[in-house]
Design an enzyme around this catalytic site. Structure first.
Site, short mmCIF file in Angstrom:
data_model
loop_
_atom_site.label_atom_id
_atom_site.label_comp_id
_atom_site.label_asym_id
_atom_site.label_seq_id
_atom_site.Cartn_x
_atom_site.Cartn_y
_atom_site.Cartn_z
N PRO A 239 0.83 -1.21 0.00
CA PRO A 239 0.00 0.00 0.00
C PRO A 239 0.86 1.26 0.00
CG PRO A 239 -0.70 -1.55 1.70
CD PRO A 239 0.60 -2.05 1.18
N GLY A 241 2.72 4.55 1.15
CA GLY A 241 3.22 5.06 2.42
C GLY A 241 3.83 4.02 3.33
N GLY A 243 6.75 2.45 2.90
CA GLY A 243 8.20 2.53 2.96
C GLY A 243 8.92 1.79 1.86
N THR A 245 9.97 2.97 -1.19
CA THR A 245 11.07 3.79 -1.69
C THR A 245 12.16 3.94 -0.64
OG1 THR A 245 9.48 5.00 -3.06
CG2 THR A 245 11.64 6.00 -2.76
N HIS A 461 -28.52 8.29 18.09
CA HIS A 461 -27.89 7.47 17.06
C HIS A 461 -26.53 6.95 17.55
CE1 HIS A 461 -27.14 6.50 12.69
NE2 HIS A 461 -25.89 6.51 13.15
N GLU A 462 -25.70 7.85 18.08
CA GLU A 462 -24.37 7.44 18.57
C GLU A 462 -24.48 6.56 19.82
OE1 GLU A 462 -22.01 7.86 16.66
OE2 GLU A 462 -22.91 9.34 15.33
#
EC number: 3.4.24.-
Length: 662
Positions: A239, A241, A243, A245, A461-462
């Protein structure tokens, strides 16, 4: 004192600008313009009308008439007239800007033949004694201005040609003929890469794989003496980001061999055949500096599968570049110590020929870091920060599941910015938690207008999410519930999901039930439902579809999957199943969702009083934590308790939370 002065004297010459031949050109150009301007100024003369000219002729005041370029006449007045007559006082005055031998007047006579005939006639009639002459004068500045557009066009052409041919690693020097040269940046003993494996936290498995490449380049006889062959290439997949490179840079720093670095897009050019030419030149340079490493970042720019959606037939420039790359990788002999490293996060679109054994011999998957690896990454990125004593890296690693190495680097930087914004002298634990809030949820919207009715709906709701997840065994442990608007959400329930390698059916169903509990709470309390559950419905629909069509977790559909993980399916139609199967899939998805919705309603009806108490507390405080839920519900019956330090005042969300946008 003497040492200090010596240092200053040594530094001062470095401040002087570097000499350039363009300075000489600029000075010469300025002198030419200045000379021409001064020449023009020195010859300034007054314009003369026809009546004044005829009067001068009649008075015999003119000493000389000089016709210049057959266009104008320069008039010089006699010295006696200048001294005696009042009307010549202005032109007789000496001036610094006027040459003593310059004419006094300029007369535009019109037609040359008529003017000369008139002069000859008046000279004989009035017995005039003036001299008449003809001359030519050249205006250098005017000539230069006339040629200026052509000079500018030539200069622009040279400039764009230099930019287009842009000096590559092979030293094209800006010539148009160097456009086919490789644009790879070379790192060798003169430009050594300082990154090492110590700078790469986590990625232990990937580091083992690339360490073998480093060892091979340092001592190839250790492997070839046993009959082994040189590996051609390694592909870093993972994925964004994570690492990839950075890992390649560490290989360059550890190996100590020439390292050619470039991006896949560097092969792409507007001219036909340039990409293939650059590939040839790159591998030629690498072979000359063997042993060496070639690193191609984002190789999917040229390595896409051939023959897919091609609008230009077989003569596609990108395909030609890929063909040349495949040929060069096959053309390496076993005695040439050149290894190709490549990185991509889209391995599914790469050509199969590129992925076969003998080209990219090994594929190294660089995954998102786990708990221990996240802690190591935090330790790397906090080195430049001034930290307070209360920072707990173990807890921060627990709070950031799903974060990549780049995300953690951004989190540390955001925490430092928040601390600086609050004029702190050190970055504290609370700054890191606020940074997680900022990255995951967005900016807090303190001025957003919400009506009391809407706020009550959001609170229930929460509270529904929090209540259902508390009484479901496999639901993720709840961390915080808030009705403070942040980013696009009006409220959210944050969880700390368990890091699982596999997920069972009952775990997925419990998560779906907790997700649907928000809408179930609205139905129970208000007997109405709202659009606030859009994110919830999107999530559960995706989960239910995956259960039926991807993971084979549905009894009626059976142990089938319609998911192609390679991304290169040879099917020529959109759905690899019949219309009857499609209808069955739709029915089973609906049954799963509706059954979990009804299950959520049953749980909330059973704990309706506690649901109401929690919602009222949420309306009062706007943000409540796990301790508040324990006061209302008691200890959660079935889970292993996660360790959360008591010193933190605020617990925040993580990237892979079960949060919803309301």
């Amino acid at each position: 004192m003497s040492n200090k002065t010596n240092k200053k004297d040594q530094k001062e010459p470095n401040k002087l600008p570097k000499f350039s031949f363009y300075w000489i050109y600029a000075i010469i150009f300025a002198l030419l313009i200045g000379f021409q301007l001064m020449r023009g100024v020195s010859n300034i003369s007054d314009d003369l009308s026809e009546n004044d000219f005829n009067a001068m002729l009649a008075d015999n005041d003119i000493e000389k008439i000089n016709i210049v370029n057959e266009d104008v006449a320069h008039i010089t007045i006699k010295k006696e007239a200048l001294q005696q007559k009042e009307k010549y006082k202005d032109v007789s005055k000496p001036s610094l800007l006027k040459d003593a031998n310059a004419p006094h007047y300029v007369y535009d006579f019109g037609d040359l033949q008529n003017f000369e005939n008139e002069l000859n006639s008046k000279k004989s009639t009035l017995n005039l004694d003036f001299d008449k002459g003809n001359s030519r004068q050249t205006n250098i500045l005017g000539e230069l201005i006339g040629w200026l557009p052509f000079i500018l066009l030539i200069g622009l052409w040279i400039f764009f040609m230099r930019r287009m041919s842009g000096g590559g690693a092979s030293g094209g020097g800006g010539q148009i003929f160097s456009i086919g040269k490789s644009k790879a940046k070379l790192f060798d003993k003169d430009q050594k890469v300082k990154t090492s494996f110590k700078d790469v936290a986590g990625l232990e498995g990937a580091k083992e794989e690339v360490q073998e490449i480093v060892d091979f380049l340092k001592s190839p006889e250790k492997y070839t003496s046993l009959g082994g062959k040189i590996p051609k290439g390694a592909l870093l997949v993972g994925p964004p980001g994570t690492g990839k490179t950075l890992l390649a840079k560490a290989v360059a720093g550890e190996a100590g061999v020439p390292f050619f670095s470039l991006s896949g897009s560097d092969f792409v050019e507007m001219f036909v055949g340039v990409g293939a030419s650059r590939v040839r030149d790159l591998f030629k340079q690498a072979a000359q500096k063997s042993p060496s490493i070639i690193f191609i970042d984002e190789i999917d720019a040229i390595g896409r599968a051939r023959g897919k959606n091609s609008m230009t037939g077989g003569n596609d420039e990108r395909e030609n570049t890929l063909n040349q790359l495949l040929t060069e990788m096959d053309g390496f002999g076993t005695d040439v110590n050149v290894i190709v490293l490549a990185a991509t996060n889209r391995a599914d679109v790469l050509d199969k020929a590129l992925m076969r054994a003998g080209r990219f011999d090994r594929q190294i998957y660089v995954d998102l870091p786990d708990l221990n690896e996240r802690k190591e990454i935090f330790e790397v990125h906090i080195k430049p920060l001034k930290l307070d004593k209360d920072v707990d890296l173990e807890f921060l690693a627990q709070q950031t599941p799903g974060f990549s190495g780049a995300d953690i680097a951004n989190l540390c930087n955001e925490a430092a910015l928040i601390a600086a914004r609050n004029s702190k002298k050190a970055v504290g634990h609370q700054d890191f938690l606020d940074a997680v809030d900022r990255i995951v949820g967005g900016l807090e919207k303190k001025n957003k207008i919400i009506t009391p009715g809407e706020k009550k709906t959001i609170a229930f709701h929460e509270a529904g999410h929090a209540t259902a997840s508390w009484f479901l065994e496999h639901a993720a442990p709840l961390v915080k519930v808030t009705i403070v608007p942040r980013g696009q959400s009006l409220g959210a329930a944050w969880y700390l999901p368990e890091e699982r390698m596999i997920v069972r059916t009952e775990q997925m169903l419990d998560e779906m039930c907790a997700t649907l509990a928000g809408r179930a709470a609205e139905k129970i309390i208000f007997n109405k439902i709202s659009t606030g559950a859009l994110n919830d419905l999107e999530k559960v629909t995706r989960q239910a579809r995956a259960m039926v069509t991807v993971y084979g977790l549905n009894e009626k559909v059976g142990n089938l999957t319609y998911y192609d993980s390679s991304g290169q399916s040879d099917y020529n139609f959109s759905k690899p199943y019949s219309e009857e199967t499609a209808k069955l899939i739709d029915q089973e998805i609906s049954i799963i969702i509706e059954s979990q919705y009804q299950r959520a309603i049953d749980i909330l009806n059973e704990h309706k009083d506690q649901l109401t108490e929690l919602a009222e507390l949420l309306l009062e405080k706007e943000v409540i934590f796990k301790a508040n839920l324990e006061t209302i519900f008691g200890k959660r019956p079935f889970i292993k308790e996660e360790v959360i330090p008591t010193k933190t005042k605020k617990v925040t969300e993580d990237l892979n939370t079960n949060s919803e946008i309301n």
